[in-house]
Write a protein that holds these residues in place. Structure first.
Motif, PDB file in Angstrom:
ATOM      1  N   SER A  33      46.463  48.142  25.515  1.00  0.00           N
ATOM      2  CA  SER A  33      47.010  47.914  26.802  1.00  0.00           C
ATOM      3  C   SER A  33      46.760  46.464  27.241  1.00  0.00           C
ATOM      4  CB  SER A  33      46.505  48.789  27.626  1.00  0.00           C
ATOM      5  OG  SER A  33      45.184  48.938  27.993  1.00  0.00           O
ATOM      6  N   GLU A  34      46.300  46.226  28.201  1.00  0.00           N
ATOM      7  CA  GLU A  34      46.134  44.938  28.721  1.00  0.00           C
ATOM      8  C   GLU A  34      45.327  43.909  27.674  1.00  0.00           C
ATOM      9  OE1 GLU A  34      44.393  47.068  31.286  1.00  0.00           O
ATOM     10  OE2 GLU A  34      46.577  47.715  31.526  1.00  0.00           O
ATOM     11  N   GLU A  35      44.487  44.607  27.254  1.00  0.00           N
ATOM     12  CA  GLU A  35      43.607  43.639  25.934  1.00  0.00           C
ATOM     13  C   GLU A  35      44.537  43.410  24.895  1.00  0.00           C
ATOM     14  OE1 GLU A  35      40.204  45.687  24.688  1.00  0.00           O
ATOM     15  OE2 GLU A  35      38.939  45.081  26.450  1.00  0.00           O
ATOM     16  N   LEU A  36      45.505  44.336  24.661  1.00  0.00           N
ATOM     17  CA  LEU A  36      46.437  43.930  23.528  1.00  0.00           C
ATOM     18  C   LEU A  36      47.486  42.708  23.885  1.00  0.00           C
ATOM     19  CD1 LEU A  36      47.526  44.717  20.643  1.00  0.00           C
ATOM     20  CD2 LEU A  36      49.108  46.320  21.620  1.00  0.00           C
ATOM     21  N   THR A  37      47.806  42.745  25.165  1.00  0.00           N
ATOM     22  CA  THR A  37      48.562  41.579  25.721  1.00  0.00           C
ATOM     23  C   THR A  37      47.899  40.477  25.488  1.00  0.00           C
ATOM     24  OG1 THR A  37      49.676  43.204  27.033  1.00  0.00           O
ATOM     25  CG2 THR A  37      50.057  40.717  27.563  1.00  0.00           C
ATOM     26  N   GLU A  38      46.568  40.331  26.044  1.00  0.00           N
ATOM     27  CA  GLU A  38      45.616  39.145  26.008  1.00  0.00           C
ATOM     28  C   GLU A  38      45.400  38.660  24.334  1.00  0.00           C
ATOM     29  OE1 GLU A  38      41.332  37.243  26.906  1.00  0.00           O
ATOM     30  OE2 GLU A  38      41.546  39.355  27.036  1.00  0.00           O
ATOM     31  N   LEU A  39      45.384  39.643  23.451  1.00  0.00           N
ATOM     32  CA  LEU A  39      45.192  39.476  22.025  1.00  0.00           C
ATOM     33  C   LEU A  39      46.212  38.611  21.569  1.00  0.00           C
ATOM     34  CD1 LEU A  39      43.220  39.324  19.810  1.00  0.00           C
ATOM     35  CD2 LEU A  39      44.313  41.669  18.928  1.00  0.00           C
ATOM     36  N   LYS A  40      47.512  39.264  21.873  1.00  0.00           N
ATOM     37  CA  LYS A  40      48.694  38.728  21.385  1.00  0.00           C
ATOM     38  C   LYS A  40      48.810  37.042  21.896  1.00  0.00           C
ATOM     39  CE  LYS A  40      51.664  42.647  21.758  1.00  0.00           C
ATOM     40  NZ  LYS A  40      52.766  43.249  22.412  1.00  0.00           N
ATOM     41  N   ARG A  41      48.493  36.887  23.239  1.00  0.00           N
ATOM     42  CA  ARG A  41      48.730  35.518  23.661  1.00  0.00           C
ATOM     43  C   ARG A  41      47.684  34.768  23.083  1.00  0.00           C
ATOM     44  NH1 ARG A  41      45.535  33.231  27.061  1.00  0.00           N
ATOM     45  NH2 ARG A  41      44.364  34.978  28.056  1.00  0.00           N
ATOM     46  N   LEU A  42      46.583  35.096  22.676  1.00  0.00           N
ATOM     47  CA  LEU A  42      45.291  34.515  22.104  1.00  0.00           C
ATOM     48  C   LEU A  42      45.831  33.994  20.851  1.00  0.00           C
ATOM     49  CD1 LEU A  42      42.007  36.157  23.120  1.00  0.00           C
ATOM     50  CD2 LEU A  42      42.693  33.750  23.621  1.00  0.00           C
ATOM     51  N   LEU A  43      46.479  34.854  20.003  1.00  0.00           N
ATOM     52  CA  LEU A  43      47.018  34.771  18.540  1.00  0.00           C
ATOM     53  C   LEU A  43      48.197  33.679  18.596  1.00  0.00           C
ATOM     54  CD1 LEU A  43      46.801  38.433  17.052  1.00  0.00           C
ATOM     55  CD2 LEU A  43      45.071  36.366  16.720  1.00  0.00           C
ATOM     56  N   ASP A  44      49.045  33.677  19.710  1.00  0.00           N
ATOM     57  CA  ASP A  44      50.091  32.949  19.864  1.00  0.00           C
ATOM     58  C   ASP A  44      49.630  31.530  20.395  1.00  0.00           C
ATOM     59  OD1 ASP A  44      52.079  34.489  18.736  1.00  0.00           O
ATOM     60  OD2 ASP A  44      52.749  35.215  20.663  1.00  0.00           O
ATOM     61  N   GLY A  45      48.499  31.422  20.865  1.00  0.00           N
ATOM     62  CA  GLY A  45      48.039  30.083  21.649  1.00  0.00           C
ATOM     63  C   GLY A  45      47.015  29.295  20.548  1.00  0.00           C
ATOM     64  N   THR A  46      46.894  29.368  19.318  1.00  0.00           N
ATOM     65  CA  THR A  46      46.060  28.452  18.503  1.00  0.00           C
ATOM     66  C   THR A  46      46.538  27.189  18.654  1.00  0.00           C
ATOM     67  OG1 THR A  46      47.355  29.230  16.352  1.00  0.00           O
ATOM     68  CG2 THR A  46      45.554  30.699  17.101  1.00  0.00           C
ATOM     69  N   GLY A  47      47.618  26.656  18.765  1.00  0.00           N
ATOM     70  CA  GLY A  47      48.191  25.306  18.652  1.00  0.00           C
ATOM     71  C   GLY A  47      48.392  25.021  17.285  1.00  0.00           C
ATOM     72  N   THR A  48      48.516  26.156  16.356  1.00  0.00           N
ATOM     73  CA  THR A  48      48.854  25.902  14.940  1.00  0.00           C
ATOM     74  C   THR A  48      50.136  26.654  14.497  1.00  0.00           C
ATOM     75  OG1 THR A  48      47.846  27.615  13.986  1.00  0.00           O
ATOM     76  CG2 THR A  48      46.488  25.690  14.272  1.00  0.00           C
ATOM     77  N   TYR A  49      50.747  26.645  13.417  1.00  0.00           N
ATOM     78  CA  TYR A  49      51.624  27.529  12.834  1.00  0.00           C
ATOM     79  C   TYR A  49      51.335  28.902  12.778  1.00  0.00           C
ATOM     80  CZ  TYR A  49      49.622  27.450   8.357  1.00  0.00           C
ATOM     81  OH  TYR A  49      48.962  27.410   7.225  1.00  0.00           O
ATOM     82  N   HIS A  50      49.908  29.250  12.845  1.00  0.00           N
ATOM     83  CA  HIS A  50      49.573  30.593  12.873  1.00  0.00           C
ATOM     84  C   HIS A  50      49.989  31.193  14.211  1.00  0.00           C
ATOM     85  CE1 HIS A  50      47.603  30.594   9.019  1.00  0.00           C
ATOM     86  NE2 HIS A  50      46.933  29.500   9.363  1.00  0.00           N
ATOM     87  N   ASN A  51      50.529  32.425  14.108  1.00  0.00           N
ATOM     88  CA  ASN A  51      50.846  33.180  15.448  1.00  0.00           C
ATOM     89  C   ASN A  51      51.008  34.482  15.174  1.00  0.00           C
ATOM     90  OD1 ASN A  51      53.674  33.433  14.628  1.00  0.00           O
ATOM     91  ND2 ASN A  51      54.206  31.482  15.309  1.00  0.00           N
TER      92      ASN A  51
END
Length: 133
Positions: A92-110
């Motif tokens: 749920s909300e934790e998953l939404t946050e994890l997605k945001r963290l993975l997309d917010g690395t500032g690198t090409y990894h998302n």
């Protein structure tokens, strides 16, 4: 060698004692990249046992996934399974946050690259996609 044996013993003790603060400290002070590459049993300690014991917040989950992406996932089913365990353990909300963290690395990894490029196992990819939808 010696570092590997000592590191594995230390991580094992921390995980078995379910000491969240000690594990967070360990991950902040030791190279997570080095730890994840020591052995398959270390990979399981960090991505199964610690996860099953609820020792991770999203920050640690994202950091471990990001590190596994940097090490390389495509040719290693064990690392892909580790990513799957982490993502499927997140709801749920934790998953939404994890997605945001993975997309917010500032690198090409998302997240998109993780799911559609780094995960080469079709079955793992399908389970992750079903979970994050």
């Amino acid at each position: 060698g010696n570092f590997a044996v000592q590191a594995e013993e230390q991580v094992s003790q921390v995980v078995k004692s379910k000491n969240k603060a000690a594990l967070q400290y360990l991950l902040a002070t030791v190279s997570v990249r080095a730890l994840l590459q020591i052995s398959r049993s270390m990979l399981l300690l960090l991505t199964k046992d610690a996860l099953d014991s609820g020792l991770y917040d999203n920050q640690e989950k994202a950091m471990i996934i990001y590190t596994l992406q940097n090490i390389g996932l495509q040719r290693c089913t064990h690392r892909q399974q580790a990513v799957e365990r982490i993502i499927l353990s997140t709801k749920s909300e934790e998953l939404t946050e994890l997605k945001r963290l993975l997309d917010g690395t500032g690198t090409y990894h998302n997240l998109y690259k993780l799911v559609y490029y780094d995960i080469s196992s079709n079955s793992i990819q399908e389970r992750i996609i079903a979970h994050i939808k």
